[in-house]
Design a protein around this motif. Structure first.
Motif, PDB file in Angstrom:
ATOM      1  N   GLY A 115     -41.546 -17.932 -11.972  1.00 38.84           N
ATOM      2  CA  GLY A 115     -40.654 -18.833 -12.361  1.00 38.84           C
ATOM      3  C   GLY A 115     -41.018 -19.844 -12.940  1.00 38.84           C
ATOM      4  N   ASP A 116     -42.358 -20.159 -13.033  1.00 39.42           N
ATOM      5  CA  ASP A 116     -42.770 -21.249 -13.836  1.00 39.42           C
ATOM      6  C   ASP A 116     -43.188 -20.951 -15.539  1.00 39.42           C
ATOM      7  OD1 ASP A 116     -43.022 -22.677 -11.291  1.00 39.42           O
ATOM      8  OD2 ASP A 116     -45.350 -22.189 -10.988  1.00 39.42           O
TER       9      ASP A 116
ATOM     10  N   TYR B 168     -32.772 -16.022  -1.366  1.00 38.94           N
ATOM     11  CA  TYR B 168     -33.708 -15.480  -2.147  1.00 38.94           C
ATOM     12  C   TYR B 168     -33.388 -14.400  -3.044  1.00 38.94           C
ATOM     13  CZ  TYR B 168     -37.805 -12.399  -2.797  1.00 38.94           C
ATOM     14  OH  TYR B 168     -39.075 -11.601  -3.513  1.00 38.94           O
ATOM     15  N   LEU B 169     -32.714 -13.621  -2.410  1.00 39.90           N
ATOM     16  CA  LEU B 169     -32.218 -12.473  -3.364  1.00 39.90           C
ATOM     17  C   LEU B 169     -31.162 -12.783  -4.350  1.00 39.90           C
ATOM     18  CD1 LEU B 169     -31.091  -9.963  -0.250  1.00 39.90           C
ATOM     19  CD2 LEU B 169     -32.967  -9.627  -2.177  1.00 39.90           C
ATOM     20  N   ASP B 170     -30.474 -13.873  -4.323  1.00 38.12           N
ATOM     21  CA  ASP B 170     -29.698 -14.469  -5.090  1.00 38.12           C
ATOM     22  C   ASP B 170     -30.551 -15.137  -6.369  1.00 38.12           C
ATOM     23  OD1 ASP B 170     -27.230 -13.967  -4.090  1.00 38.12           O
ATOM     24  OD2 ASP B 170     -27.071 -16.153  -3.177  1.00 38.12           O
ATOM     25  N   GLY B 171     -31.633 -15.690  -5.872  1.00 40.58           N
ATOM     26  CA  GLY B 171     -32.730 -16.303  -6.946  1.00 40.58           C
ATOM     27  C   GLY B 171     -33.389 -15.105  -7.580  1.00 40.58           C
ATOM     28  N   ARG B 172     -33.408 -14.039  -7.025  1.00 42.42           N
ATOM     29  CA  ARG B 172     -34.080 -12.788  -7.736  1.00 42.42           C
ATOM     30  C   ARG B 172     -33.028 -12.309  -8.843  1.00 42.42           C
ATOM     31  NH1 ARG B 172     -38.868 -13.843  -7.938  1.00 42.42           N
ATOM     32  NH2 ARG B 172     -39.325 -11.927  -8.897  1.00 42.42           N
TER      33      ARG B 172
ATOM     34  N   TRP C  97     -33.922 -11.995 -12.622  1.00 44.03           N
ATOM     35  CA  TRP C  97     -34.164 -10.808 -13.390  1.00 44.03           C
ATOM     36  C   TRP C  97     -32.945 -10.588 -14.455  1.00 44.03           C
ATOM     37  CZ3 TRP C  97     -38.349  -8.405 -13.386  1.00 44.03           C
ATOM     38  CH2 TRP C  97     -39.224  -8.454 -12.185  1.00 44.03           C
ATOM     39  N   ARG C  98     -31.962 -11.268 -14.320  1.00 45.31           N
ATOM     40  CA  ARG C  98     -31.014 -11.558 -15.250  1.00 45.31           C
ATOM     41  C   ARG C  98     -31.399 -12.146 -16.454  1.00 45.31           C
ATOM     42  NH1 ARG C  98     -26.927 -15.112 -16.918  1.00 45.31           N
ATOM     43  NH2 ARG C  98     -27.494 -16.499 -15.310  1.00 45.31           N
ATOM     44  N   GLN C  99     -32.295 -13.412 -16.319  1.00 48.47           N
ATOM     45  CA  GLN C  99     -32.853 -14.020 -17.394  1.00 48.47           C
ATOM     46  C   GLN C  99     -33.751 -13.342 -18.131  1.00 48.47           C
ATOM     47  OE1 GLN C  99     -34.213 -17.506 -15.766  1.00 48.47           O
ATOM     48  NE2 GLN C  99     -32.460 -18.396 -15.196  1.00 48.47           N
ATOM     49  N   GLN C 100     -34.540 -12.494 -17.248  1.00 44.74           N
ATOM     50  CA  GLN C 100     -35.812 -11.780 -17.900  1.00 44.74           C
ATOM     51  C   GLN C 100     -35.557 -10.477 -18.397  1.00 44.74           C
ATOM     52  OE1 GLN C 100     -38.616 -10.204 -14.988  1.00 44.74           O
ATOM     53  NE2 GLN C 100     -40.373 -10.634 -16.283  1.00 44.74           N
ATOM     54  N   LYS C 101     -34.377  -9.712 -18.255  1.00 43.12           N
ATOM     55  CA  LYS C 101     -33.896  -8.514 -18.571  1.00 43.12           C
ATOM     56  C   LYS C 101     -33.778  -8.297 -19.852  1.00 43.12           C
ATOM     57  CE  LYS C 101     -30.366  -4.870 -17.874  1.00 43.12           C
ATOM     58  NZ  LYS C 101     -29.378  -4.507 -17.364  1.00 43.12           N
TER      59      LYS C 101
END
Length: 562
Positions: free
Chosen positions: A96-97, A234-238, A242-246
């Protein structure tokens, strides 16, 4: 002799464990692959290819900290090792950096601009940053008031928290815990399910525990609820990550493969051998292409070439019914083989495969394949020194430009070809165009390359004052981007150019002194009216004769330079 016998098993053991690790990684057995890579490193500690391979496995398992550690270890001896830089950027991105990841993507791109992975990394890091904080235009920060107020507030909050933890009755939730209970959904349930995959079932189980009224809450149970909240956060963060990365995972090749619709399986009995479905053929090719890319990335070019040739033989044995878009896949494999040959240093063989890629892509009308093959052909022709051919393909590539980065690259390569062909005026013109485009794109690395190209062209055109200005500008940019190699080269070029200017001035001064001395001597000898015009006419004739002997009476300095 005994020493030689002892060294062979060690080298062989490293190769065996390393190959075993790569094989396991390709099969998805990442834990076992890590064990094999670790054993290999026991024989050759610090071997950077092995460290990068193990780092990839850690990333697949979600252990980004271990992945980052291995990536940094691979850069210990060589800070410019591009595979280590890319892996470090990937690990930072996974953590996330995004800002630091962007820095290392840029460093790798500066070293190896021809590798598409760094360009994709820059794009996805920039998108992730924008998705996280928005664009700079949307963020308006103001510095108002005394910031010590916040420090005092934090201290008071700590004191209140300590008091409440002592006096809070059994079963009563803290304010923080109550806020945690009021969780806002980060995305729709359908999106969450798609992004989490297998972890979605765990999320449902944890939410069930959180809403279970029969779960007693006491001193011993508070820690359980805290853990439930922690895991859900943690799951919400993931999910958000992944929503940003997709969007960046829609790679070109995956887009192409999605267009291929599986054909109905042949009825049993049409062939004596068991017929594989179209979907299996496509999966085989996808896996093979990934293996070839991995081999090229690891520097195993012979392995990549052999794998590519095997895939072509297999694809050739299939019909269009078995494998739709068969020609498209063949062209892609030829492109991979050509890349491996070029990286290996065999440009002639690389040219053969890129020409096949070009011919097939052009025949079937796939613009993306044609663009890819033209880019590769330009690179190969420049390596071979065939600049006319490179220019021809660059002219064909120009109408297919779709991004600012492509325009910069095309113009810079055109300028390089013109310079090598001695057409310095054209090289300067195209170089200035590349400078303008890279300035608009805020790409300082390409701006530096284009600026140096302009300076070299001006020096060849004998426009020394302009060349000095261009080199000085290039030197400033090299300092900004911290390119020490470019700084040294530009400083050396400036020194030579300044010395050339000084030499020319000295020659002019000496010739002026000689002319002055001749004039004084002619004056002292007295007037010679009859002979005044003869030397000038003779000299003029001699100049014309000399021009005729050269074959070009109107020969300009620019033409002489060309």
């Amino acid at each position: 002799m005994y020493g030689e016998e002892d060294s062979k098993p060690e080298a062989g053991s490293f190769a065996i464990f390393f190959a075993e690790g790569e094989s396991l990684a390709k099969q998805g057995e990442f834990n076992k692959a890590i064990e094999s890579f670790t054993k290999a490193l026991e024989f050759q500690a610090g071997e950077r290819s092995c460290l990068v391979a193990r780092s990839k496995c850690y990333l697949q398992l979600g252990d980004s900290s271990a992945a980052l550690k291995d990536a940094e270890e691979s850069l210990k001896e060589d800070k410019k090792y591009h595979r280590g830089l890319f892996q470090k950027a990937e690990a930072l991105y996974q953590m996330g950096d995004f800002e630091y990841a962007l820095v290392y993507y840029h460093r790798g791109y500066k070293l190896r601009p021809e590798l598409n992975e760094f360009k994709l990394g820059i794009q996805k890091a920039q998108e992730a940053i924008q998705n996280s904080i928005g664009t700079p235009e949307q963020c308006k920060l103001e510095l108002i008031g005394d910031l010590t107020h916040f420090t005092k507030q934090a201290e008071m909050a700590k004191k209140k928290k300590v008091k409440k933890s002592v006096l809070r009755p059994i079963g009563q939730l803290t304010t923080t815990q109550q806020k945690k209970r009021e969780r806002k959904p980060v995305a729709s349930d359908k999106t969450v399910k798609e992004l989490l995959g297998e972890l979605y079932a765990d999320k449902q189980y944890l939410e069930g525990l959180l809403n279970d009224k029969n779960l007693t809450i006491g001193k011993s149970d508070t820690s359980i609820l805290d853990k439930v909240h922690t895991e859900l956060e943690y799951l919400d963060g993931r999910v958000e990550f992944w929503r940003q990365q997709k969007p960046m995972y829609a790679r070109k090749r995956e887009k192409e493969l999605k267009r291929v619709k599986p054909e109905p399986t042949k009825p049993i009995g049409m062939s004596l051998r068991p017929a594989a479905t179209t979907n299996n053929h496509v999966k085989y090719i996808i896996k093979s292409l990934k293996d070839i890319d991995s081999a090229i990335e690891a520097g195993e070019f012979d392995v990549a070439i052999q794998q590519g040739q095997n895939v072509i033989q297999t694809v050739d044995s299939l019909s269009e019914t078995d494998l739709p878009s068969k020609a498209h896949f063949v062209a892609t494999v030829h492109s991979c083989i050509g890349t491996a040959f070029l990286e290996k240093g065999e440009a002639e063989k690389a040219l053969e495969h890129h020409l096949k890629d070009y011919a097939i892509s052009k025949e079937i009308g796939v613009e993306e394949g044609r663009t890819r093959s033209l880019d590769n052909l330009v690179k190969v022709y420049i390596v071979l020194g065939e600049y006319e051919e490179a220019l021809q393909h660059l002219n064909e590539r120009s109408p297919l430009i779709s991004t600012k980065e492509e325009a910069i690259w095309v113009n810079h390569e055109m300028g390089t070809c013109f310079f090598e062909l001695g057409q310095f005026e054209k090289a300067r013109s195209v170089g200035e165009k590349a400078m303008t485009e890279s300035g608009e794109a805020k790409d300082m690395t390409w701006y530096l390359n284009a600026s140096v190209l302009v300076a070299r062209s001006e020096a060849k055109l004998n426009d020394l004052s302009s060349a000095v200005q261009s080199y000085e500008r290039s030197l400033e940019i090299a300092k900004i981007v911290n390119d020490e190699f470019a700084e040294d080269a530009i400083t050396k070029a400036l020194t030579e150019l300044n010395q050339k200017i000084i030499d020319q001035l000295q020659v002019k001064e000496s010739s002026a002194d000689e002319d002055k001395g001749d004039t004084e001597q002619d004056t002292s000898e007295g007037p010679a009216a009859v002979e005044v015009g003869e030397p000038e006419e003779t000299a003029e004739v001699e100049r014309v004769n000399e021009s005729n002997e050269e074959g070009s009476p109107m020969h300009s300095p620019l033409e002489e330079t060309v």
